[in-house]
Design an enzyme around this catalytic site. Structure first.
Site, mmCIF file in Angstrom:
data_model
loop_
_atom_site.group_PDB
_atom_site.id
_atom_site.type_symbol
_atom_site.label_atom_id
_atom_site.label_comp_id
_atom_site.label_asym_id
_atom_site.label_seq_id
_atom_site.Cartn_x
_atom_site.Cartn_y
_atom_site.Cartn_z
ATOM 1 N N HIS A 125 0.859 -1.191 0.000
ATOM 2 C CA HIS A 125 0.000 0.000 0.000
ATOM 3 C C HIS A 125 0.891 1.235 0.000
ATOM 4 O O HIS A 125 1.621 1.500 0.966
ATOM 5 C CB HIS A 125 -0.924 -0.005 1.215
ATOM 6 C CG HIS A 125 -2.025 -1.017 1.088
ATOM 7 N ND1 HIS A 125 -2.616 -1.621 2.168
ATOM 8 C CD2 HIS A 125 -2.635 -1.521 -0.028
ATOM 9 C CE1 HIS A 125 -3.562 -2.457 1.728
ATOM 10 N NE2 HIS A 125 -3.579 -2.418 0.399
ATOM 11 N N GLU A 155 1.371 4.056 2.905
ATOM 12 C CA GLU A 155 1.697 3.657 4.282
ATOM 13 C C GLU A 155 3.212 3.698 4.477
ATOM 14 O O GLU A 155 3.870 2.676 4.670
ATOM 15 C CB GLU A 155 1.100 2.265 4.547
ATOM 16 C CG GLU A 155 -0.425 2.287 4.436
ATOM 17 C CD GLU A 155 -1.085 0.909 4.337
ATOM 18 O OE1 GLU A 155 -0.386 -0.102 4.526
ATOM 19 O OE2 GLU A 155 -2.297 0.842 4.057
ATOM 20 N N ARG A 213 -2.985 4.597 -2.735
ATOM 21 C CA ARG A 213 -2.850 3.310 -2.039
ATOM 22 C C ARG A 213 -2.440 2.160 -2.974
ATOM 23 O O ARG A 213 -1.706 1.259 -2.591
ATOM 24 C CB ARG A 213 -4.210 2.987 -1.418
ATOM 25 C CG ARG A 213 -4.409 1.581 -0.896
ATOM 26 C CD ARG A 213 -5.807 1.475 -0.291
ATOM 27 N NE ARG A 213 -6.264 0.120 -0.065
ATOM 28 C CZ ARG A 213 -6.268 -0.482 1.126
ATOM 29 N NH1 ARG A 213 -5.805 0.131 2.183
ATOM 30 N NH2 ARG A 213 -6.731 -1.702 1.257
ATOM 31 N N ARG A 263 -5.473 -7.044 -2.271
ATOM 32 C CA ARG A 263 -6.723 -7.749 -2.599
ATOM 33 C C ARG A 263 -6.479 -8.662 -3.805
ATOM 34 O O ARG A 263 -7.410 -9.257 -4.312
ATOM 35 C CB ARG A 263 -7.845 -6.749 -2.969
ATOM 36 C CG ARG A 263 -8.249 -5.803 -1.882
ATOM 37 C CD ARG A 263 -8.955 -6.505 -0.715
ATOM 38 N NE ARG A 263 -9.279 -5.535 0.330
ATOM 39 C CZ ARG A 263 -8.413 -5.156 1.273
ATOM 40 N NH1 ARG A 263 -7.186 -5.680 1.303
ATOM 41 N NH2 ARG A 263 -8.757 -4.287 2.197
ATOM 42 N N TYR A 308 -2.358 1.915 9.313
ATOM 43 C CA TYR A 308 -1.939 2.128 10.670
ATOM 44 C C TYR A 308 -2.994 1.558 11.621
ATOM 45 O O TYR A 308 -4.026 1.062 11.174
ATOM 46 C CB TYR A 308 -1.767 3.640 10.960
ATOM 47 C CG TYR A 308 -3.001 4.477 10.736
ATOM 48 C CD1 TYR A 308 -3.284 5.015 9.473
ATOM 49 C CD2 TYR A 308 -3.901 4.743 11.767
ATOM 50 C CE1 TYR A 308 -4.420 5.792 9.274
ATOM 51 C CE2 TYR A 308 -5.030 5.516 11.556
ATOM 52 C CZ TYR A 308 -5.278 6.025 10.308
ATOM 53 O OH TYR A 308 -6.406 6.785 10.090
ATOM 54 N N TYR A 316 -11.377 -6.436 9.665
ATOM 55 C CA TYR A 316 -12.536 -6.571 8.767
ATOM 56 C C TYR A 316 -12.197 -7.661 7.776
ATOM 57 O O TYR A 316 -11.033 -8.010 7.604
ATOM 58 C CB TYR A 316 -12.840 -5.259 8.024
ATOM 59 C CG TYR A 316 -11.613 -4.577 7.456
ATOM 60 C CD1 TYR A 316 -10.980 -5.044 6.312
ATOM 61 C CD2 TYR A 316 -11.059 -3.461 8.077
ATOM 62 C CE1 TYR A 316 -9.851 -4.421 5.790
ATOM 63 C CE2 TYR A 316 -9.932 -2.829 7.584
ATOM 64 C CZ TYR A 316 -9.341 -3.316 6.430
ATOM 65 O OH TYR A 316 -8.220 -2.718 5.927
ATOM 66 N N GLU A 349 -0.093 -4.018 11.379
ATOM 67 C CA GLU A 349 -0.516 -2.626 11.123
ATOM 68 C C GLU A 349 0.239 -1.770 12.124
ATOM 69 O O GLU A 349 -0.088 -1.735 13.316
ATOM 70 C CB GLU A 349 -2.020 -2.461 11.335
ATOM 71 C CG GLU A 349 -2.899 -3.222 10.370
ATOM 72 C CD GLU A 349 -3.023 -2.583 9.004
ATOM 73 O OE1 GLU A 349 -2.524 -1.460 8.813
ATOM 74 O OE2 GLU A 349 -3.611 -3.229 8.131
HETATM 75 O O1 0X9 Z 1 -6.979 -3.928 4.264
HETATM 76 C C1 0X9 Z 1 -5.812 -4.313 4.208
HETATM 77 O O2 0X9 Z 1 -5.293 -4.749 3.175
HETATM 78 C C2 0X9 Z 1 -4.941 -4.251 5.472
HETATM 79 N N1 0X9 Z 1 -5.246 -3.037 6.190
HETATM 80 S S1 0X9 Z 1 -4.805 -1.584 5.588
HETATM 81 O O3 0X9 Z 1 -5.393 -0.554 6.440
HETATM 82 N N2 0X9 Z 1 -3.229 -1.430 5.711
HETATM 83 O O4 0X9 Z 1 -5.211 -1.463 4.242
HETATM 84 C C3 0X9 Z 1 -5.241 -5.430 6.363
HETATM 85 C C4 0X9 Z 1 -5.010 -6.785 5.754
HETATM 86 C C5 0X9 Z 1 -5.214 -7.876 6.772
HETATM 87 N N3 0X9 Z 1 -5.155 -9.193 6.216
HETATM 88 C C6 0X9 Z 1 -6.182 -9.818 5.596
HETATM 89 N N4 0X9 Z 1 -7.336 -9.258 5.468
HETATM 90 N N5 0X9 Z 1 -5.967 -11.020 5.153
HETATM 91 ZN ZN ZN Z 2 -2.043 -1.465 4.103
#
Ligand code: 0X9
Ligand code: ZN
Length: 544
Positions: free
Chosen positions: A199, A202, A259, A279, A336, A386, A409
């Site tokens: 990302h 970050e 991002r 993703r 974060y 989430y 994070e």
């Molecule tokens: O959403 C994300 O990709 C991550 N948080 S962020 O705020 N840095 O974007 C968390 C990813 C956690 N891992 C999984 N969901 N597998």
């Molecule tokens: Zn991230």
């Protein structure tokens, strides 16, 4: 200066009580729209709900109603959201109608961005930077390459090789380093893999990765633990998995909050470029908003057309495939919020059969951070944060078979107004505070793996000493052979009760029940907090 301690006593109570009742089930898919700058008049709200269970629905309805950028979810009952001047009054009404409240965390995003960028400009230098500058500034991509070359040529404490993972969409080589004990003859040692920067915005994540490289390669503080860390592991560190996004985020204040990657393949609209790298990993990949993904290229969490459609994620996959069973620990650095997360992230109802092992490592991390006055929350990504399918940690665990795969994070946390725009003078404190926790979990993982290995060796002398490959019987990959072995929430596993002591109290519990391990965590956190609170006579612990 350090981030202030996170929780007030009242919030600690609320947190504990609500955790007990609401820890079990909620999911929060992000559906942010990529928002182009400039950001004059934009504000960041910290939105509070009265009950944890209300947060997911509020966030979903808000992001469906307005193209907003969710910055983070710093606690169970709040989230940070950036709102444009045009949206301000409507969003405020919306929040109030839903029985929620808000406070303005950032009054003017553009001003914060300008200060942040001015500071960077001030530090721009033509001459090459000394390696120690990673503790004081955010390096540009070009400077990162110079830094890594410099480390390779001059490392005093370890042997360093510099390699490339492959090219990004815009054709940039993605550098990574392998750090090994000096003159070590041992091939195929166990490996710690640390990646950061998928990302783009970050920045503290690549910065942390570079600082770990600096410490391992030069041992600037004469840290006595380094010998053991390099004897036990080879370290592979990839500071910028998404170089195109990183370069773009350094361009100016209107691109600073980018991002995603920078692919142009899926939309002709310049605001709709890029894929959310986290993703796009091809393990239980989904672009459905109900699993935290998105099929709309204009959103900030666009999953791409399919898993591993992007060179940036394929590059990482190739490396992990090549390393085979050698990877003992995989860390994906983000910011974060101060969360230490383990799989699964794709679905809150899928849990790991060895969750207690993951939790144990997480607790070590959180305890070490607590020593530094930083509160980390530990748990499965989908349950604590989430649901988000297609992230690196899920692939590392489910696709590459690495048992100990985590997302960290990093700082700041909710009480800081900075979010992604953490000023560079915080870098050294963040690094100093986190390094003991990283060391601690590396050694914990080594002990846990080698204990298991020794036990296995006693039972079976054929064991391959460096094969950490984890056959995951809670993962759908292995579920192919046995259709119903995902350990779903609420499944009846009450037979394996064990006695557990938490801060001096004994409980009978099933260590595989995620609700229990979460409960224990909240309880421990709460007791720890209360002890600290009492020790300081009902006042917050003084900042160091
Ligand atoms: O959403 C994300 O990709 C991550 N948080 S962020 O705020 N840095 O974007 C968390 C990813 C956690 N891992 C999984 N969901 N597998
Ligand atoms: Zn991230």
């Amino acid at each position: 200066m350090q981030d202030p301690l996170k929780m007030s006593a009242v919030r600690a109570w609320q947190f504990c009580i609500s955790a007990l009742f609401f820890a079990s089930s909620w999911a929060l898919p992000f559906m942010n729209t990529s928002i182009p700058g400039p950001f004059s008049g934009y504000q960041v709200f910290e939105v509070h709900v009265n009950e944890t269970s209300a947060l997911g629905p509020l966030l979903r309805s808000l992001e469906t109603a307005y193209p907003i950028d969710i910055w983070g979810r710093p606690s169970k009952q709040s989230f940070d959201v950036m709102v444009s001047p045009e949206q301000l009054s409507d969003v405020i009404k919306f929040i109030k109608n839903k029985d929620a409240s808000y406070n303005v965390k950032v009054q003017d995003v553009q001003r914060l961005l300008d200060e942040h960028m001015d500071h960077l400009e001030h530090h721009r230098e033509r001459r090459s930077l000394p390696v120690s500058s990673v503790t004081r500034r955010y390096l540009k991509f070009r400077q990162i390459r110079q830094f890594l070359q410099n480390v390779r040529e001059n490392a005093t404490n370890a042997d360093v090789t510099l390699s490339n993972l492959g090219r990004s969409f815009e054709g940039r080589m993605t550098p990574y380093v392998t750090i090994r004990k000096k003159n070590s003859q041992q091939e195929n040692k166990q490996v710690v893999v640390i990646e950061a920067g998928i990302h783009a915005r970050e920045w503290i994540a690549p910065s942390m990765a570079l600082n770990i490289i600096y410490r391992l390669a030069f041992n600037p503080n004469n840290d006595p633990d380094l010998d053991e860390l390099l004897t036990k592991f080879d370290w592979i560190i990839i500071p910028t998995v998404n170089p195109d996004g990183y370069v773009y985020s350094h361009r100016n204040s209107s691109t600073r909050l980018w991002r995603k990657t920078r692919t142009t393949l899926y939309s002709s609209d310049p605001h709709c470029m890029g894929v959310d790298g986290n993703r796009n990993f091809g393990y239980e990949w989904s672009d459905s908003p109900s699993h935290g993904g998105n099929s709309n290229p204009c959103t900030d969490n666009y999953s791409g057309p399919q898993g591993f459609s992007e060179p940036e994620t394929r590059n990482l996959k190739t490396l992990l495939t090549r390393l085979g069973g050698r990877v003992a620990l995989y860390l994906s650095l983000h910011s974060y919020g101060q969360f230490f997360l383990y799989p699964w992230g794709y679905d809150a109802t899928a849990t790991l059969n060895d969750e207690s092992d993951m939790m144990e490592v997480g607790r070590k991390f959180a305890d070490a951070m607590w020593e530094r006055n930083r509160w980390y929350e530990v748990g499965s990504a989908s349950q604590v944060l989430y649901e988000a399918a297609g992230a690196a940690d899920d692939y590392a665990r489910g696709g590459a078979g690495i048992k100990y795969a985590f997302t960290v994070e990093l700082s700041p946390t909710d009480s800081s107004p900075h979010g992604f725009l953490l000023p560079a003078h915080h870098i050294s404190t963040v690094v100093n505070d986190h390094w003991p926790a990283f060391k601690q979990i590396a050694l914990t993982v080594w002990n846990k793996l080698n204990q298991t290995r020794n036990n296995n060796n006693n039972n079976n002398n054929n064991s391959n000493n460096n094969n950490n490959h984890y056959t995951d019987d809670s993962s759908p990959a292995s579920a192919a052979s046995s259709s119903n072995n995902i350990n779903r929430r609420g499944s009846n596993s009450a037979d394996n009760q064990v006695e557990v002591s938490i801060n001096g109290f004994n409980y009978s519990m099933d260590p595989h029940d995620p609700r229990m391990s979460q409960w224990i965590q909240y309880y421990r956190d709460f007791l720890n907090y209360r002890r600290q609170y009492e020790r300081y006579g009902g006042k917050r612990r003084a900042r160091r």
